[in-house]
Scaffold this active site. Structure first.
Site, PDB file in Angstrom:
ATOM      1  N   TRP A 146     109.894  84.947  26.384  1.00 59.71           N
ATOM      2  CA  TRP A 146     110.229  84.400  25.066  1.00 59.71           C
ATOM      3  C   TRP A 146     109.211  84.833  24.017  1.00 59.71           C
ATOM      4  O   TRP A 146     109.574  85.140  22.879  1.00 59.71           O
ATOM      5  CB  TRP A 146     110.349  82.883  25.107  1.00 59.71           C
ATOM      6  CG  TRP A 146     111.500  82.419  25.945  1.00 59.71           C
ATOM      7  CD1 TRP A 146     111.443  81.647  27.076  1.00 59.71           C
ATOM      8  CD2 TRP A 146     112.900  82.704  25.745  1.00 59.71           C
ATOM      9  NE1 TRP A 146     112.712  81.444  27.583  1.00 59.71           N
ATOM     10  CE2 TRP A 146     113.616  82.077  26.795  1.00 59.71           C
ATOM     11  CE3 TRP A 146     113.614  83.437  24.792  1.00 59.71           C
ATOM     12  CZ2 TRP A 146     115.011  82.151  26.905  1.00 59.71           C
ATOM     13  CZ3 TRP A 146     115.004  83.511  24.902  1.00 59.71           C
ATOM     14  CH2 TRP A 146     115.684  82.877  25.942  1.00 59.71           C
ATOM     15  N   ASP A 197     106.454  78.025  19.539  1.00 65.13           N
ATOM     16  CA  ASP A 197     107.791  77.824  20.090  1.00 65.13           C
ATOM     17  C   ASP A 197     107.626  76.789  21.204  1.00 65.13           C
ATOM     18  O   ASP A 197     107.013  77.064  22.230  1.00 65.13           O
ATOM     19  CB  ASP A 197     108.308  79.160  20.641  1.00 65.13           C
ATOM     20  CG  ASP A 197     109.608  79.014  21.423  1.00 65.13           C
ATOM     21  OD1 ASP A 197     110.167  77.905  21.489  1.00 65.13           O
ATOM     22  OD2 ASP A 197     110.075  80.041  21.980  1.00 65.13           O
ATOM     23  N   LYS A 255     116.712  71.834  25.890  1.00 65.56           N
ATOM     24  CA  LYS A 255     115.917  71.556  27.086  1.00 65.56           C
ATOM     25  C   LYS A 255     115.529  70.076  27.132  1.00 65.56           C
ATOM     26  O   LYS A 255     115.831  69.402  28.088  1.00 65.56           O
ATOM     27  CB  LYS A 255     114.657  72.421  27.118  1.00 65.56           C
ATOM     28  CG  LYS A 255     114.829  73.839  27.670  1.00 65.56           C
ATOM     29  CD  LYS A 255     115.635  74.759  26.797  1.00 65.56           C
ATOM     30  CE  LYS A 255     115.768  76.157  27.342  1.00 65.56           C
ATOM     31  NZ  LYS A 255     115.195  77.181  26.474  1.00 65.56           N
TER      32      LYS A 255
HETATM   33  C1  LIG Z   1     115.309  78.484  25.920  1.00 64.02           C
HETATM   34  C2  LIG Z   1     114.195  79.048  25.157  1.00 64.02           C
HETATM   35  C3  LIG Z   1     114.390  79.851  24.027  1.00 64.02           C
HETATM   36  C4  LIG Z   1     115.754  80.304  23.568  1.00 64.02           C
HETATM   37  O1  LIG Z   1     116.336  79.328  22.846  1.00 64.02           O
HETATM   38  P1  LIG Z   1     117.753  79.537  22.137  1.00 64.02           P
HETATM   39  O2  LIG Z   1     117.921  78.204  21.498  1.00 64.02           O
HETATM   40  O3  LIG Z   1     118.739  79.836  23.220  1.00 64.02           O
HETATM   41  O4  LIG Z   1     117.634  80.645  21.175  1.00 64.02           O
HETATM   42  C5  LIG Z   1     113.286  80.279  23.325  1.00 64.02           C
HETATM   43  N1  LIG Z   1     112.049  79.936  23.701  1.00 64.02           N
HETATM   44  C6  LIG Z   1     111.809  79.173  24.779  1.00 64.02           C
HETATM   45  C7  LIG Z   1     110.407  78.821  25.153  1.00 64.02           C
HETATM   46  C8  LIG Z   1     112.877  78.703  25.533  1.00 64.02           C
HETATM   47  O5  LIG Z   1     112.653  77.941  26.617  1.00 64.02           O
END
Ligand SMILES: *Cc1c(COP(=O)(O)O)cnc(C)c1O
Length: 367
Positions: free
Chosen positions: A106, A176, A200
């Site tokens: 990511w 993030d 999540k």
């Molecule tokens: C799941 C995830 C993403 C992707 O998220 P989307 O909402 O599908 O774009 C980005 N960063 C992390 C750390 C994730 O776990």
């Protein structure tokens, strides 16, 4: 009524388990929300009833995460992946460089988007050991003229997590937090911007939360050239009602937050997460190498527990038997293989206990 005993042992990486209480509450008021004769989905996003849902969710997130009052909380769409682009579009000025700490897929993706916009550098990376650890603070480099430093607080695919956050001084720290937001208490004031896809820990997919320190709006660059929907100030100024927000998702997010508060807030949520993860890590550690954890112990994630068995054949057998026993989502991410148990907030202790027992039994029967 839904029945607890019919619920799966859901270890999906995302979208993932939601609290049963939140689902049942939504079920109860699905077709007639608060006497309106309408579902939340059917309400105008400009109605007072909906606005109350919306503002309550913002207030509750601030309360639970102890977000400083002056920070803005906005609900966005496009997932965390859209934030990968929005962050550099808004904050990466010409002549400046954006630092990225690479701790997994990511963060690589986040940097890739930033490269489309401007100059970036790698502040630190754990790629050479297949992202099995979080770099120490000593390893982080910050170039002069940094626009910001970007980190990924929990690495969903590799199963590592930052357990403490660096002090970056005048350089805005951006994170993030898609896969561990709301899982533990931490000092939000260290951050200039936090973003997270909801699917999540916060609610259903389709909502993205951003938490923004007010001075970041003034730091925004080239505002006149950024598409309106990708500008943070658009959403701040309009309380996330510039266009139609994902109303049902925000409502669900609010129910998840109420559940978290009922658990006793983030201290209680964190304690439960620690106990849940320990159940599984303890089996790994006591297995004499039968199960091998991917993450180095001090970088282990409480959310995503990644491990391998001695051969791909044995892993296949493990996953097949786990599936038969009612466990869902234990396959490792396609880019790393092996197994992964995602024990997000809403995954009950009982699911983790059942998995730990299953892992012990599997070893005994296939040792
Ligand atoms: C799941 C995830 C993403 C992707 O998220 P989307 O909402 O599908 O774009 C980005 N960063 C992390 C750390 C994730 O776990």
């Amino acid at each position: 009524m839904l029945q607890q005993e019919k619920r799966a042992y859901n270890f999906n990486a995302g979208p993932s388990a939601l609290p049963l209480a939140a689902l049942e509450q939504a079920q109860k008021e699905f077709v007639n929300f608060q006497g309106t004769g309408m579902s939340v989905m059917e309400l105008s996003h400009r109605s007072a009833v909906y606005e109350n849902v919306h503002n309550e969710a913002i207030a509750l997130l601030k309360e639970l995460m102890n977000i400083p009052q002056e920070y803005h909380v906005v609900f966005l769409q496009g997932g965390a992946s859209t934030q990968f682009a929005a962050v550099p579009m808004n904050f990466l000025a010409q002549g400046k460089k954006a630092g990225y700490v690479l701790t997994g897929s990511w963060s690589e993706k986040a940097q890739k988007e930033a490269k489309l916009i401007g100059e970036t550098y790698v502040s630190a990376t754990a790629k050479e050991t297949n992202y099995n650890r979080i770099p120490s603070f000593d390893e982080l480099t910050m170039e002069p003229n940094s626009a910001y430093l970007h980190i990924t607080s929990n690495n969903t695919i590799f199963g590592t997590q930052w357990h403490d956050f660096p002090d970056t001084g005048d350089v805005p720290l951006i994170a993030d937090m898609s896969s561990d937001i709301l899982s533990h208490a931490f000092d939000v004031s260290k951050f200039a911007l936090i973003y997270a896809g909801a699917q999540k820990n916060l609610g259903p997919s389709g909502v993205t939360v951003a938490i923004i320190r007010p001075d970041m709006l003034e730091r925004a660059v080239n505002a006149e050239r950024i598409p309106t929907m990708l500008r943070y100030d658009t959403h701040v100024k309009n309380n996330s009602l510039y266009n139609t927000p994902p109303t049902f998702g925000i409502y669900m997010l609010g129910l998840v937050l109420k559940w978290a508060k009922q658990q006793g807030g983030l201290a209680a949520v964190e304690e439960n997460n620690r106990k849940k993860a320990a159940l599984i890590y303890d089996v790994i550690d006591a297995s004499n190498g039968y199960y091998k954890g991917h993450a180095q112990p001090d970088s282990r994630s409480l959310m995503n527990i990644t491990f391998t068995l001695s051969s791909p054949e044995l892993e296949k057998k493990f996953l097949a038997e786990a599936k038969n026993a009612g466990f869902v989502g234990l396959n490792g991410h396609r880019s790393v293989g092996g197994c992964r148990a995602s024990a997000y907030n809403a995954v009950p202790y009982e699911s983790c206990l059942a998995l730990s027992q299953f892992m012990k039994d599997f070893q005994k029967n296939n040792g």
